[in-house]
Design an enzyme around this catalytic site. Structure first.
Site, mmCIF file in Angstrom:
data_model
loop_
_atom_site.group_PDB
_atom_site.id
_atom_site.type_symbol
_atom_site.label_atom_id
_atom_site.label_comp_id
_atom_site.label_asym_id
_atom_site.label_seq_id
_atom_site.Cartn_x
_atom_site.Cartn_y
_atom_site.Cartn_z
ATOM 1 N N GLU A 300 0.770 -1.193 0.022
ATOM 2 C CA GLU A 300 -0.154 -0.106 -0.121
ATOM 3 C C GLU A 300 0.869 1.320 0.032
ATOM 4 O OE1 GLU A 300 -2.611 -0.591 3.255
ATOM 5 O OE2 GLU A 300 -3.998 -1.833 2.180
ATOM 6 N N ASP A 374 -8.205 -8.905 5.105
ATOM 7 C CA ASP A 374 -8.083 -7.361 5.876
ATOM 8 C C ASP A 374 -8.872 -7.168 6.958
ATOM 9 O OD1 ASP A 374 -7.573 -3.857 5.177
ATOM 10 O OD2 ASP A 374 -6.718 -5.115 6.805
ATOM 11 N N GLU A 396 -1.801 -11.107 14.206
ATOM 12 C CA GLU A 396 -2.031 -9.495 14.166
ATOM 13 C C GLU A 396 -3.865 -9.597 14.302
ATOM 14 O OE1 GLU A 396 -0.304 -6.568 11.724
ATOM 15 O OE2 GLU A 396 -2.288 -5.800 11.594
ATOM 16 N N GLU A 402 -12.217 -0.777 12.728
ATOM 17 C CA GLU A 402 -12.097 -0.300 11.277
ATOM 18 C C GLU A 402 -13.343 -0.535 10.156
ATOM 19 O OE1 GLU A 402 -8.531 -1.025 9.289
ATOM 20 O OE2 GLU A 402 -9.293 -0.057 7.139
ATOM 21 N N HIS A 530 -15.301 -7.499 2.224
ATOM 22 C CA HIS A 530 -14.774 -6.149 1.447
ATOM 23 C C HIS A 530 -15.848 -5.482 0.663
ATOM 24 C CE1 HIS A 530 -11.821 -3.477 -0.437
ATOM 25 N NE2 HIS A 530 -10.885 -4.243 0.448
ATOM 26 N N TRP A 551 -9.117 -2.950 -4.581
ATOM 27 C CA TRP A 551 -9.775 -2.036 -3.622
ATOM 28 C C TRP A 551 -11.168 -1.794 -4.007
ATOM 29 C CZ3 TRP A 551 -5.430 2.167 -3.060
ATOM 30 C CH2 TRP A 551 -4.197 1.673 -2.381
#
EC number: 3.2.1.131
Lengths: 713, 713
Positions: A300, A374, A396, A402, A530, A551
């Site tokens: 990114e 993600d 993680e 988010e 997503h 994206w």
């Protein structure tokens, strides 16, 4: 008087009232409010005898006093059983007990009723002062949750070595993806002034066993490595050290150019190696126990070794070799993906890092998100877990909401994390859970780490939504012991945060435990992922189809007139092949895959028959509706608490829940209106059709959503 | 144990201690801590009788209770004299007293001992509930400062109509030029949730008579005018209204294009006029008592009428006409300057706006900074004051310490503002002070306004530096009554904030009153101005010579081998000619101008003999040294307070003062090292030569200084 005016007066009275009370969330789960049942404890808890103290044990003594004074009052009897606190080295009375602490390691603790019938005692001990501090918090938690002291025997050792928060905080004090005000790190006042709240942050972290914190954003800024900032970092490190918390930083790969004045950042160039080595040695002059670096590279837009045709191991090892003499570690993020390869994003990190397995220095961990996309509301476990026998992986997780409703939606994330941790990878047969990969036991790795992207800001209550503090708490508890259940953690947190009145506790726990599945249902159910609004990620955007394909939303749901979902089997991208055979077998067919993952791996006909007998289309609609109805239920449950908890938090959560319901309905309506254009089938009974036409949802915009990195430096 | 560890432990103990106490600054000057001398008051203050109440008077009653409970305790005697609270309309007992309230207007109040010897009473009354609320705050201030109740007679009416804060807050929650965390306006949670702290903000403002607040930055964002945000604005307006605080917004001149979809923003175009008219009408549907607009146009990149070859009156009048039916006002900023004209920046606003005098609608005020450059530590008054007989001017002061040390330096600004307010313009003979121009009395203007650029953020103590709250307080007090002295205001604030112990009060007041001149002395003495570091404005940058000339430092100090200073007399730019003859005469010669303005108007030889007998060069050096020594003195004074005030604030201010001393020395050293390259004369005795060479100071950089708009959206 209008309802609005009444509401305003009420809030005004609240403001005045809040002067006197302290349920503003600042004290988190360490409120230490007087217990109802203090009398019983008062008979069993007397003075503390601590022996010799140093920084850490002095803090342990202070915390114990703070806790006991608050929970039991300050008039405790000297005749009640003493608390012996300390290590055998620091406290002779404990040494005399000749306890076997061999299995406690460096951080474990033992809290137990001891002594004789005539001379009862409570012992809080460990091999180190750090362990004693953890023991004190465990003991206080025991009291805060009104548990019995008879047969008191709390023995615990953490299963993962490095238990870190990751602050995506920028040096401008904006925070990426968190909606809780500014960064807590007031860099401009450091190192001159260390605000008291840093200590309360450290106490909160220590109370749940967090032993490290990465102070800077993975979207990094080389300025943190300048001496001017290392001085500030040192002030924070000195503040956190007595609580057992090490500091880490994110390393910007291009720093040799940006602040070193070099022409290159090629990790194989001698001058670059020298620069990093000198810089790291310099850091250790400021912070002798600096933890190490977290790195996002070639992802990114972040700089990295691939910019010089080197690989991730080249980059990681450069840093690792310089850190190794200081016992520092490198957490190199596996979150890499780009569109040019045309390979399914889901596959790329696995391809990249399995290819490098065995090439990393021993003090490198590959930090891997729980899933391969993600932090979606639900993700199957990342295929990388268990696929790098020679390289330890750090897990993680994202505490910051988010993709799960910002600081507006009440979503308790422990169930998500439990699902991730207990997922069986089968890499070494049954029971090769992600947790066992992470803690090093599957492949015999010595180093282990788990990281949570923090949801903390300088808001008075730290996390914006009062209930979001439960996620900070849950992360710490799971990092310490991943076998704890979501229920137990919810129970602890609720009692510590709201008190022990049983119907209140039951109600809040019930809400917490339902909240995650509700959120998945009203946002991205059945394996959808997503499809959020681009940029700020708050709210739905399943129609998004502009710009970089991976994206967009359409890349991931692939809705068409036939069906919906991403074929990741061999007839599609074959991302499934990266899993163990047992997984491939179970998930390979739409009929056998757990339905929660269906559309993650399969493109499925709208009329596909689900286990319930509904068609896929109907199930999608009903699940969205279920999520919305779940929030309505939560509202009903919360309303039952009126007058039973403090007005301040009651009002705040109430307002937020109503907003959440509005948002959930919008999410459902927007997604169904959009998918309906493909499915063109009737909405099933029990599902409210979208209130407006699709254009209404597509044209809706939010501005300046907090945490949106597109608006931050 | 090292000093550092001791310091950390101390701060840790403070953190724990701070759980129990509340000297974290949140309560500002409304702490209502128990008075030492409560007994005397308790004999004289009994129950409150309020008659009928509505929103505002209910708040007055609540505040009185909060204050009295805190100051005097909750066991007050019903036999002690009653407090009668209310207007004659709302409280029959007050009506019976048949008081003459004719001179109180809409906001004035009267607090007095009344009744008979046998039946003493205290009366808090006004013509409106708003006045009563102000009366309550005045009464509580009287008690907080331990003043006598014998002969109690507080009667006061504000002299300026609109007394506003201007928040330079962005919708991203960054704040321009303030270092106190994020914006207090949590736009994303509004309108769903109105946090209790908005009420405490409103109480603080009301307690000092602030009756309006501009919510958005003058570097504006059209998004605030969207319905989505007007809803949020309405929630704030509803919250503030009962406290007598109106909301205002900044109007982005290009909004018709940005959110209206028009092709132009030409103020004479019918469609543009229609757009603004409709928009303003829409605003009044959300906020029926919306105050109006503050506009920065054609200045520093902001859009405006000149982009369409129209003038400022065209722009202002467009908005004013649409606001007039709603009693709204326009505050159109005079802060305009550009380099192309080659005219001294100092002259441009005067030229521009005197030329337009008489062309503005009656509800337009020209908002003018106190001086003609930009909030420098000391500026002579702006020549515009008194030069627009037909147009009212609003005075704009800066509470935020953009040029006066951020939230790091302790600088009490009331003396600066008194200097500005009491400056005699002589436009209508002796006594035509800036204050009298502003309050409308010089030219008989009906509308009047004064604005303070706020220093407020979401830091727990609102203002970053604990002492900076004194400036918020002082602004309000001067806005209400500009004849109050700096000393009286300092005395009030100190007693309310730190208690009434006399040596403590004396010490803190002494520090406050010395602090302004110290700051001027160590930064920009003797009329020097605009020599700060570019961009972030924190610290010195007298060498700055790049980019736009009127944004450099050399443009303003013009140091050369002969001397230093800006000739603004007839031999130079003749900016002086814009003042009245009396001013021109007094300031026209270096020998007669007050030395504090010398280099603002004259280019003066290094050897010029000052009144002291020193040369100019020596005086510059000695004055810088004096400023630094002044900070050392403040540190000595503060140290005398150890153990006499709470540890939390003692430690914080102590740390900041030490940093301030370091900064002051750096400012002095950097400026003297630089000017020395021109003066090339020895440093006088008593002045420490700069510690390093000039290059050291020139190469020093700060990064990510909070409030720097270059780092904000």
């Amino acid at each position: 008087m209008t309802k609005r005016i009444r509401l305003i007066l009420l809030t005004a009275v609240l403001a005045l009232y809040s002067y006197a009370t302290a349920e503003d969330g600042y004290r988190l789960w360490l409120r230490y409010e007087p217990l109802e049942d203090a009398a019983d404890y008062l008979r069993q808890i007397g003075d503390t005898e601590a022996g010799e103290t140093n920084e850490t044990s002095a803090l342990a003594v202070e915390e114990l006093k703070l806790g006991l004074d608050g929970l039991l009052g300050t008039s405790r009897s000297s005749k009640a059983p003493k608390i012996l606190l300390g290590t055998p080295e620091s406290n002779k009375a404990i040494a005399k007990l000749d306890l076997d602490l061999s299995d406690l390691g460096e951080e474990g603790f033992w809290v137990a009723a001891a002594g004789t019938k005539k001379k009862k005692q409570i012992v809080i001990t460990a091999n180190t002062d750090q362990g004693v501090l953890y023991g004190v918090f465990a003991f206080l938690r025991h009291l805060q949750t009104e548990q019995d002291l008879d047969g008191l025997n709390l023995k615990s050792t953490p299963r993962i070595e490095h238990r870190l928060l990751n602050h995506w905080d920028n040096l401008t004090r904006t925070v990426e993806r968190t909606m809780a005000g500014a960064s807590i790190f007031n860099w401009f006042d450091l190192p001159y002034y260390v605000e008291p709240y840093y200590h309360d942050y450290a106490r909160a972290c220590a109370s749940i066993g967090i032993n490290g914190t990465v102070l800077t954003n993975v979207n990094s800024n080389a300025t943190i490595l300048r001496p001017q900032y290392l001085e500030k970092v040192a002030a924070l490190a000195d503040t956190f050290r007595p609580y057992g918390i090490k500091v880490y930083l994110t390393a910007r790969f291009s720093a040799p150019i940006e602040i070193g004045g070099l022409e290159t950042a090629d990790p194989l160039e001698p001058e670059v190696i020298k620069w990093w080595t000198d810089k790291i040695n310099e850091i250790y002059e400021y912070v002798p126990d600096f933890g190490g670096f977290l790195v996002k590279a070639n992802s990114e837009g972040q700089p990295g070794p691939q910019s010089y045709h080197r690989d991730h191991a080249d980059g990681a090892n450069l840093l690792a070799r310089a850190l190794a003499p200081h016992q520092g570690i490198v957490m190199w993020r596996a979150f890499v993906y780009e569109f040019e390869t045309q390979e399914d994003r889901h596959k790329q990190a696995y391809t990249e890092f399995t290819g490098l397995d065995g090439k990393f220095e021993p003090n490198v961990l590959i930090q891997t998100k729980n899933g391969a996309i993600d932090f979606m509301p639900r993700e199957p476990f990342h295929p990388l877990f268990g696929s790098t026998p020679e390289t330890p992986l750090a897990l993680e997780l994202q505490i910051a909401q988010e993709y799960t409703g910002g600081d507006i939606h009440m979503v308790y994330l422990a169930p998500m994390w439990k699902e991730a941790l207990s997922a069986d990878t089968y890499v070494e047969g049954v029971g090769s859970t992600v947790a066992k990969v992470i803690d090093g036991s599957v492949y015999g790795h010595e180093t282990s780490a788990i990281a949570g992207v923090a949801n903390i800001g300088n808001a008075r209550n730290w996390t914006g939504h009062p209930m979001a503090a439960a996620n900070w708490y849950a992360f710490g508890r799971l990092a310490w012991d991943y076998d704890l259940s979501s229920e137990q953690i919810a129970d602890e947190w609720t009692r510590m945060t709201f008190g022990n009145e049983s119907s209140t506790v039951e109600t809040i726990e019930s809400m917490l435990l339902a909240s995650y599945e509700n959120m998945v249902s009203y946002s991205m159910p059945l394996g959808l992922h997503h499809i959020m609004y681009p940029g700020h990620h708050y709210g739905p955007g399943p129609w998004h189809d502009e710009g970089r394909p991976d994206w967009t939303s359409i890349y991931y749901h692939q809705a068409n007139e036939d069906g919906i979902g991403f074929d990741r089997t061999e007839t599609g991208s074959d991302a499934l092949s990266q899993y163990a055979p047992e997984i491939i077998e179970q998930w390979g067919s739409p009929k056998t895959i757990p339905e929660k993952f269906l559309l993650w791996f399969h493109h499925v006909d709208w009329d596909f028959e689900m286990k319930s007998g509904n068609t896929l289309w109907q199930e999608i609609c009903l699940t969205y509706q279920e999520g919305v109805d779940g929030v309505s239920e939560m509202i009903g449950q919360w309303e039952s608490l009126e007058g039973r908890i403090d007005e301040q938090r009651y009002a705040r959560v109430s307002a937020l829940l109503h907003r959440q319901l509005q948002d959930a309905k919008f999410y459902k309506d927007a997604c169904l209106a959009y998918f309906h254009t493909f499915a063109q089938r009737p909405y099933p009974e029990g599902v409210e059709a979208p209130e407006y036409d699709l254009e209404h949802y597509k044209s809706f915009e939010l501005y300046h959503v907090p945490g949106d990195p597109g608006e931050q430096w």
